[in-house]
Design an enzyme around this catalytic site. Structure first.
Site, mmCIF file in Angstrom:
data_model
loop_
_atom_site.group_PDB
_atom_site.id
_atom_site.type_symbol
_atom_site.label_atom_id
_atom_site.label_comp_id
_atom_site.label_asym_id
_atom_site.label_seq_id
_atom_site.Cartn_x
_atom_site.Cartn_y
_atom_site.Cartn_z
ATOM 1 N N ASN A 146 0.872 -1.184 0.000
ATOM 2 C CA ASN A 146 0.000 0.000 0.000
ATOM 3 C C ASN A 146 0.904 1.228 0.000
ATOM 4 O O ASN A 146 1.499 1.555 1.023
ATOM 5 C CB ASN A 146 -0.885 -0.044 1.256
ATOM 6 C CG ASN A 146 -1.697 1.227 1.452
ATOM 7 O OD1 ASN A 146 -1.769 2.078 0.553
ATOM 8 N ND2 ASN A 146 -2.312 1.355 2.627
ATOM 9 N N TRP A 147 0.994 1.868 -1.141
ATOM 10 C CA TRP A 147 1.906 3.018 -1.268
ATOM 11 C C TRP A 147 1.334 4.266 -0.605
ATOM 12 O O TRP A 147 2.026 5.272 -0.493
ATOM 13 C CB TRP A 147 2.217 3.289 -2.742
ATOM 14 C CG TRP A 147 3.250 2.372 -3.338
ATOM 15 C CD1 TRP A 147 3.618 1.132 -2.878
ATOM 16 C CD2 TRP A 147 4.065 2.624 -4.491
ATOM 17 N NE1 TRP A 147 4.600 0.615 -3.679
ATOM 18 C CE2 TRP A 147 4.898 1.494 -4.680
ATOM 19 C CE3 TRP A 147 4.174 3.685 -5.400
ATOM 20 C CZ2 TRP A 147 5.812 1.409 -5.733
ATOM 21 C CZ3 TRP A 147 5.080 3.597 -6.442
ATOM 22 C CH2 TRP A 147 5.895 2.467 -6.604
ATOM 23 N N LYS A 148 0.064 4.224 -0.224
ATOM 24 C CA LYS A 148 -0.601 5.409 0.369
ATOM 25 C C LYS A 148 -0.376 6.620 -0.553
ATOM 26 O O LYS A 148 -0.310 6.436 -1.766
ATOM 27 C CB LYS A 148 -0.096 5.638 1.796
ATOM 28 C CG LYS A 148 -0.218 4.356 2.640
ATOM 29 C CD LYS A 148 -0.021 4.562 4.108
ATOM 30 C CE LYS A 148 -0.163 3.217 4.825
ATOM 31 N NZ LYS A 148 -0.036 3.320 6.276
ATOM 32 N N HIS A 155 -9.484 1.267 5.187
ATOM 33 C CA HIS A 155 -8.198 1.401 5.888
ATOM 34 C C HIS A 155 -8.405 2.314 7.098
ATOM 35 O O HIS A 155 -9.163 3.275 7.037
ATOM 36 C CB HIS A 155 -7.148 1.994 4.946
ATOM 37 C CG HIS A 155 -5.766 1.930 5.511
ATOM 38 N ND1 HIS A 155 -5.332 2.826 6.476
ATOM 39 C CD2 HIS A 155 -4.737 1.085 5.281
ATOM 40 C CE1 HIS A 155 -4.088 2.510 6.808
ATOM 41 N NE2 HIS A 155 -3.705 1.464 6.095
ATOM 42 N N GLU A 161 -6.726 4.602 8.296
ATOM 43 C CA GLU A 161 -6.462 6.030 8.053
ATOM 44 C C GLU A 161 -7.694 6.704 7.471
ATOM 45 O O GLU A 161 -7.993 7.858 7.779
ATOM 46 C CB GLU A 161 -5.236 6.191 7.134
ATOM 47 C CG GLU A 161 -3.954 5.882 7.891
ATOM 48 C CD GLU A 161 -2.782 5.448 7.022
ATOM 49 O OE1 GLU A 161 -2.863 5.533 5.780
ATOM 50 O OE2 GLU A 161 -1.771 4.992 7.612
ATOM 51 N N GLU A 164 -5.245 -5.065 10.704
ATOM 52 C CA GLU A 164 -4.224 -4.048 10.910
ATOM 53 C C GLU A 164 -4.486 -3.326 12.228
ATOM 54 O O GLU A 164 -5.304 -2.395 12.269
ATOM 55 C CB GLU A 164 -4.255 -3.028 9.769
ATOM 56 C CG GLU A 164 -3.991 -3.630 8.411
ATOM 57 C CD GLU A 164 -3.419 -2.604 7.438
ATOM 58 O OE1 GLU A 164 -2.330 -2.840 6.922
ATOM 59 O OE2 GLU A 164 -4.058 -1.553 7.236
ATOM 60 N N GLY A 180 2.713 2.008 10.865
ATOM 61 C CA GLY A 180 3.709 3.068 10.738
ATOM 62 C C GLY A 180 4.453 3.385 12.029
ATOM 63 O O GLY A 180 5.153 4.392 12.115
ATOM 64 N N SER A 239 3.582 -2.336 10.293
ATOM 65 C CA SER A 239 5.031 -2.416 10.555
ATOM 66 C C SER A 239 5.659 -3.739 10.126
ATOM 67 O O SER A 239 6.599 -4.217 10.766
ATOM 68 C CB SER A 239 5.324 -2.123 12.034
ATOM 69 O OG SER A 239 4.935 -0.793 12.346
ATOM 70 N N GLY A 258 2.764 -1.159 4.274
ATOM 71 C CA GLY A 258 2.809 0.263 3.938
ATOM 72 C C GLY A 258 4.238 0.690 3.657
ATOM 73 O O GLY A 258 4.767 0.475 2.574
ATOM 74 N N GLY A 259 4.884 1.272 4.672
ATOM 75 C CA GLY A 259 6.210 1.875 4.507
ATOM 76 C C GLY A 259 7.213 1.004 3.770
ATOM 77 O O GLY A 259 7.889 1.479 2.845
HETATM 78 P P1 PGA Z 1 2.944 0.147 7.661
HETATM 79 O O1 PGA Z 1 1.462 0.402 7.104
HETATM 80 O O2 PGA Z 1 3.446 -1.122 7.020
HETATM 81 O O3 PGA Z 1 3.717 1.367 7.222
HETATM 82 O O4 PGA Z 1 2.841 0.027 9.130
HETATM 83 C C1 PGA Z 1 0.571 -0.677 6.929
HETATM 84 C C2 PGA Z 1 -0.724 -0.178 6.349
HETATM 85 O O5 PGA Z 1 -1.171 0.913 6.704
HETATM 86 O O6 PGA Z 1 -1.345 -0.884 5.522
#
Ligand code: PGA
Length: 251
Positions: free
Chosen positions: A11-13, A95, A97, A165, A171, A210, A231-232
């Site tokens: 997930n590149w956000k 998600h 977020e 998640e 993150g 993470s 994500g990251g």
């Molecule tokens: P992260 O994000 O790997 O940076 O913790 C995961 C996500 O939000 O899908």
């Protein structure tokens, strides 16, 4: 033996410009024939260009959200049909977020999943507790409620991936213990089987929060973990390749 094919999803956000298209090229070159499904969910602006690069590869693409409507006067939004038209096969929905920043409810996520299926997309439905909810001992209740409210009903359930998640792990570099991950994933498998019967056996359950090359192997060893939503670490081709390799190594 499970029929579920493992899935590594990035997930590149809101990250990625034209310059980052080369990261995808690098990933495809380092993983020409992955023994698991590999998915990248870039910002919508890169989808179409990425789809030209993934053509003929084992990589799939996805969106990060969609509107419930097919088209219309919804300034700034993107429909599931538009994502599919640009080359997406999946879409991330609900998600944390988006649930937190835009107040997305379970009902809205469920409507988006229906729209995603109508457009031929697989919906990746995200669930997870906050730290406060975990500390109050509410984790399984919260996740059960999110599943109950967000999952589309009927035969559609097989076109769903569920991502667990924990909000506090996204993150932050903090991850739950393997026992905590196992508890939630076992609960999800049982809960989904209760709701959807034997069809639920086909639903892949991803862990997200993470995930890195250094912890991926142990997380993938947890029963009922069928892959990861990353994500990251998905922004760095060698880190994401390391995660793909860890998933491929799972028997
Ligand atoms: P992260 O994000 O790997 O940076 O913790 C995961 C996500 O939000 O899908």
């Amino acid at each position: 033996m499970s029929k579920r094919r493992k899935l590594a999803a990035g997930n590149w956000k809101m990250n990625g410009l034209s310059a980052e298209l080369s990261n995808l090229d690098e990933l495809i070159l380092s993983n020409p024939n992955p023994a698991c499904d590999v998915l990248i969910c870039p910002p919508a602006t890169l989808l179409e260009r990425m789809s030209r690069r993934t053509a003929g590869s084992a990589f799939a693409l996805g969106g990060q959200d969609c509107h419930v409507a097919v088209s219309g006067a919804y300034t700034g939004d993107v429909s599931a049909n538009m994502l599919a038209d640009a080359g997406a096969e999946y879409v991330i929905l609900g998600h944390s977020e988006r649930r937190a920043a835009y107040g997305e409810s379970d009902t809205l996520v469920q409507s988006k999943a229906v729209a995603a299926h109508a457009a031929g997309l697989v919906a990746i439905i995200c669930v997870g507790e906050t730290l406060e909810q975990r500390e109050r001992g509410e984790t399984l209740d919260v996740i059960g409620g999110q599943i109950e409210g967000s999952m589309p009903r009927g035969g559609d359930c097989v076109e769903v991936v569920v991502a667990y998640e924990p909000v506090w792990a996204i993150g932050t570099g903090r991850i739950p213990t393997l026992a905590q991950i196992a508890e939630v994933h076992d609960f999800l498998r049982a809960d989904l089987t209760g709701a959807f019967g034997s069809n639920a056996e086909e639903i892949r359950l991803l862990y997200g929060g993470s995930v890195k090359p250094s912890n991926a192997g142990e997380i993938f060893g947890v029963p009922n973990v069928d892959g990861a939503l990353v994500g990251g670490a998905s922004l760095n081709p060698s880190d994401f390749s390391g995660i793909v390799s860890a998933l491929e190594a799972v028997p």
